[in-house]
Design a protein around this motif. Structure first.
Motif, mmCIF file in Angstrom:
data_model
loop_
_atom_site.group_PDB
_atom_site.id
_atom_site.type_symbol
_atom_site.label_atom_id
_atom_site.label_comp_id
_atom_site.label_asym_id
_atom_site.label_seq_id
_atom_site.Cartn_x
_atom_site.Cartn_y
_atom_site.Cartn_z
ATOM 1 N N ASP A 277 3.042 87.551 31.136
ATOM 2 C CA ASP A 277 4.207 88.036 30.429
ATOM 3 C C ASP A 277 4.913 86.896 29.716
ATOM 4 O O ASP A 277 4.873 85.742 30.153
ATOM 5 N N ASP A 278 5.554 87.224 28.620
ATOM 6 C CA ASP A 278 6.389 86.267 27.922
ATOM 7 C C ASP A 278 7.819 86.422 28.428
ATOM 8 O O ASP A 278 8.159 87.363 29.128
ATOM 9 N N VAL A 279 8.666 85.480 28.063
ATOM 10 C CA VAL A 279 10.073 85.494 28.459
ATOM 11 C C VAL A 279 10.920 85.499 27.199
ATOM 12 O O VAL A 279 10.649 84.756 26.244
ATOM 13 N N ARG A 280 11.941 86.311 27.209
ATOM 14 C CA ARG A 280 12.883 86.342 26.092
ATOM 15 C C ARG A 280 14.027 85.385 26.406
ATOM 16 O O ARG A 280 14.653 85.486 27.461
ATOM 17 N N PHE A 281 14.316 84.458 25.491
ATOM 18 C CA PHE A 281 15.369 83.470 25.694
ATOM 19 C C PHE A 281 16.650 83.924 25.008
ATOM 20 O O PHE A 281 16.638 84.474 23.907
ATOM 21 N N VAL A 282 17.769 83.654 25.675
ATOM 22 C CA VAL A 282 19.073 83.978 25.112
ATOM 23 C C VAL A 282 20.029 82.837 25.444
ATOM 24 O O VAL A 282 19.900 82.184 26.489
ATOM 25 N N THR A 283 20.958 82.566 24.543
ATOM 26 C CA THR A 283 21.937 81.515 24.774
ATOM 27 C C THR A 283 23.306 81.980 24.312
ATOM 28 O O THR A 283 23.458 83.081 23.787
ATOM 29 N N PHE A 284 24.304 81.134 24.496
ATOM 30 C CA PHE A 284 25.696 81.485 24.236
ATOM 31 C C PHE A 284 26.339 80.362 23.428
ATOM 32 O O PHE A 284 26.185 79.189 23.767
ATOM 33 N N ALA A 285 27.057 80.723 22.398
ATOM 34 C CA ALA A 285 27.707 79.716 21.564
ATOM 35 C C ALA A 285 28.841 80.369 20.800
ATOM 36 O O ALA A 285 28.808 81.562 20.498
ATOM 37 N N SER A 286 29.851 79.593 20.482
ATOM 38 C CA SER A 286 30.960 80.079 19.662
ATOM 39 C C SER A 286 30.962 79.446 18.282
ATOM 40 O O SER A 286 31.697 79.897 17.405
ATOM 41 N N ASP A 287 30.142 78.398 18.076
ATOM 42 C CA ASP A 287 30.101 77.693 16.801
ATOM 43 C C ASP A 287 28.659 77.633 16.315
ATOM 44 O O ASP A 287 27.836 76.915 16.886
ATOM 45 N N PRO A 288 28.314 78.373 15.262
ATOM 46 C CA PRO A 288 26.927 78.394 14.804
ATOM 47 C C PRO A 288 26.454 77.071 14.223
ATOM 48 O O PRO A 288 25.249 76.859 14.080
ATOM 49 N N GLU A 289 27.388 76.181 13.911
ATOM 50 C CA GLU A 289 27.020 74.896 13.316
ATOM 51 C C GLU A 289 26.989 73.766 14.334
ATOM 52 O O GLU A 289 26.759 72.609 13.965
ATOM 53 N N ALA A 290 27.218 74.055 15.595
ATOM 54 C CA ALA A 290 27.271 72.998 16.610
ATOM 55 C C ALA A 290 25.945 72.260 16.686
ATOM 56 O O ALA A 290 24.868 72.866 16.659
ATOM 57 N N CYS A 291 26.033 70.930 16.798
ATOM 58 C CA CYS A 291 24.830 70.102 16.864
ATOM 59 C C CYS A 291 23.958 70.498 18.058
ATOM 60 O O CYS A 291 22.738 70.568 17.941
ATOM 61 N N GLY A 292 24.595 70.763 19.202
ATOM 62 C CA GLY A 292 23.820 71.105 20.383
ATOM 63 C C GLY A 292 23.043 72.396 20.216
ATOM 64 O O GLY A 292 21.894 72.512 20.676
ATOM 65 N N LEU A 293 23.643 73.383 19.551
ATOM 66 C CA LEU A 293 22.938 74.639 19.314
ATOM 67 C C LEU A 293 21.756 74.425 18.386
ATOM 68 O O LEU A 293 20.650 74.950 18.625
ATOM 69 N N ARG A 294 21.954 73.661 17.336
ATOM 70 C CA ARG A 294 20.844 73.371 16.425
ATOM 71 C C ARG A 294 19.716 72.638 17.147
ATOM 72 O O ARG A 294 18.533 72.878 16.892
ATOM 73 N N ARG A 295 20.082 71.740 18.050
ATOM 74 C CA ARG A 295 19.057 71.005 18.818
ATOM 75 C C ARG A 295 18.251 71.977 19.683
ATOM 76 O O ARG A 295 17.026 71.886 19.769
ATOM 77 N N LEU A 296 18.936 72.911 20.346
ATOM 78 C CA LEU A 296 18.247 73.900 21.167
ATOM 79 C C LEU A 296 17.303 74.747 20.328
ATOM 80 O O LEU A 296 16.130 74.969 20.706
ATOM 81 N N LEU A 297 17.780 75.232 19.184
ATOM 82 C CA LEU A 297 16.957 76.094 18.343
ATOM 83 C C LEU A 297 15.763 75.345 17.773
ATOM 84 O O LEU A 297 14.662 75.900 17.663
ATOM 85 N N ALA A 298 15.969 74.073 17.444
ATOM 86 C CA ALA A 298 14.843 73.279 16.940
ATOM 87 C C ALA A 298 13.793 73.076 18.024
ATOM 88 O O ALA A 298 12.587 73.139 17.756
ATOM 89 N N SER A 299 14.216 72.834 19.251
ATOM 90 C CA SER A 299 13.250 72.666 20.341
ATOM 91 C C SER A 299 12.498 73.960 20.601
ATOM 92 O O SER A 299 11.291 73.958 20.870
ATOM 93 N N ALA A 300 13.190 75.099 20.497
ATOM 94 C CA ALA A 300 12.520 76.385 20.684
ATOM 95 C C ALA A 300 11.495 76.637 19.589
ATOM 96 O O ALA A 300 10.402 77.163 19.848
ATOM 97 N N ALA A 301 11.826 76.247 18.361
ATOM 98 C CA ALA A 301 10.897 76.438 17.247
ATOM 99 C C ALA A 301 9.596 75.681 17.466
ATOM 100 O O ALA A 301 8.532 76.119 17.027
ATOM 101 N N THR A 302 9.666 74.545 18.158
ATOM 102 C CA THR A 302 8.457 73.764 18.451
ATOM 103 C C THR A 302 7.435 74.593 19.211
ATOM 104 O O THR A 302 6.215 74.411 19.039
ATOM 105 N N PHE A 303 7.894 75.522 20.045
ATOM 106 C CA PHE A 303 6.999 76.336 20.860
ATOM 107 C C PHE A 303 6.876 77.767 20.333
ATOM 108 O O PHE A 303 6.377 78.650 21.032
ATOM 109 N N GLY A 304 7.326 77.982 19.094
ATOM 110 C CA GLY A 304 7.262 79.308 18.515
ATOM 111 C C GLY A 304 8.083 80.321 19.285
ATOM 112 O O GLY A 304 7.697 81.489 19.393
ATOM 113 N N THR A 305 9.207 79.881 19.823
ATOM 114 C CA THR A 305 10.009 80.713 20.724
ATOM 115 C C THR A 305 11.269 81.193 20.031
ATOM 116 O O THR A 305 11.996 80.405 19.418
ATOM 117 N N ARG A 306 11.532 82.462 20.159
ATOM 118 C CA ARG A 306 12.745 83.076 19.620
ATOM 119 C C ARG A 306 13.885 82.908 20.621
ATOM 120 O O ARG A 306 13.697 83.055 21.827
#
Length: 359
Positions: A33-62
């Motif tokens: 089975d695959d796992v669906r990832f979800v996170t929480f943020a109040s600022d779409p431009e936050a550096c930390g959020l972008r870092r998380l999304l970039a790391s997820a993209a490395t593994f083709g993960t939504r």
């Protein structure tokens, strides 16, 4: 197969567990089975959020992002673009971490009950693997945890939480919950950290709903989701102790043997104001908590960081290195799928250090 058999015979055999972890790490992906990832943020431009999304993209993960003015879905083909299917989740509410539980509850209720979901913090987390690896490790390692006993009536419904060295609890019950915390030998990663959770959608929804509705004391200010999950985790443990003690008492009476209660005192009662494990506490809220403890999913902590790497309380001790291109916990000899560096922004320098090692 030999390593699987060794772990099945003795779940405490760390050598076999680490060997199996390495074997699974090097194995080709299968149809798990695959796992669906979800996170929480109040600022779409936050550096930390972008870092998380970039790391997820490395593994083709939504990763689904909750808590913005709109909840947006990001995918590997365009990690910075929002899905056209967005929905409002906040109404100009001041951000408090307790909001994460409400967002997770509502999100998980919309998914199929058996869907696997991993919820992570938004600004201080990166992914070190994908969903299929997380699903494999979830089944192989942590469902054998001592926290999820074989006679558990919940039918294997488990939510696995990250563990770290620091006991962060907001409220006047900090001392009594800390004193009652289970597994003192689980060092250095003994305490629950709410920054990474994984389980079936129905289990996560039920846990989040119960934490908010039944385990929040009247003076809870909504700032710490972790405090409520500490309460559930410790109360589950103490409830099991009480049940086991009462079962032994009943067996002693039925066997006409010496009453074990004279030699085996029960777990202490009434340590915490809202624990709900004291039979003398007959108010409605306490009775409700006791009923919930019979049916709630079991919280299991990832004490050896098989799934969730976490630097809480150990930000500068360098537990992690890079081995064969993968994130590696040198203390537990594991390859976590998530890395969380909670606390002050300076603690997140660990990401830069690991990048300098070639990660």
């Amino acid at each position: 197969d030999a390593l699987r058999e060794a772990v099945a015979l003795d779940a405490t055999d760390l050598g076999a567990r680490h060997g199996l972890d390495r074997a699974l790490h090097s194995a080709a992906p299968d149809d798990d089975d695959d796992v669906r990832f979800v996170t929480f943020a109040s600022d779409p431009e936050a550096c930390g959020l972008r870092r998380l999304l970039a790391s997820a993209a490395t593994f083709g993960t939504r990763v689904d992002v909750l808590g913005l003015a709109e909840s947006s879905s990001y995918s590997d083909d365009d990690p910075g673009a929002a899905s056209p299917q967005t929905r409002s989740t906040t109404n100009d509410t001041e951000w408090r971490n307790g909001l994460k539980l409400r967002l997770l509850r509502d999100y998980a209720r919309r998914l199929p009950a058996r869907a696997l979901v991993c919820a992570v913090d938004g600004y201080d987390v990166v992914l070190a693997g994908g969903g299929k690896e997380l699903a494999r490790k979830l089944r192989t390692h942590l469902l054998r945890s001592a926290d999820a006993s074989d006679d558990d009536p919940r039918g294997g419904r488990v939510v696995v939480a990250s563990a770290d060295q620091t006991f962060y609890f907001a409220g006047p019950d900090e001392a009594c919950y800390g004193a009652a915390y289970p597994h003192p030998a689980a060092q250095p990663y003994r305490f629950l950290n709410s920054g990474s959770l994984v389980g079936e959608a129905s289990a996560l929804a039920d846990l989040a709903a119960a934490a908010l509705d039944a385990f929040a004391p009247p003076d809870w200010d909504g700032r710490s989701d972790q405090t409520l999950l500490h309460r559930v985790y410790v109360d589950q443990h103490r409830h099991r102790l009480w049940k086991n003690w009462n079962h032994r008492a009943a067996a002693a009476v039925s066997n006409a043997s010496v009453d074990h209660r004279r030699h085996d005192p029960p777990p202490p009662q009434g340590l915490c104001r809202w624990s709900g494990d004291n039979d003398d506490d007959d108010d409605d809220s306490a009775r409700r908590r006791r009923r919930l403890l019979e049916t709630l999913p079991t919280i299991v902590l990832d004490h050896v960081q098989v799934l969730f790497g976490n630097t809480g309380g150990r930000a500068f001790l360098r537990d992690f290195d890079i081995l064969d291109g993968r994130l590696h916990n040198a203390l537990t000899d594991t390859f976590p799928v998530v890395l969380h560096c909670p606390g002050k922004p300076s603690f997140q320098a660990e990401f830069d250090r690991l990048r300098g090692l070639g990660w």
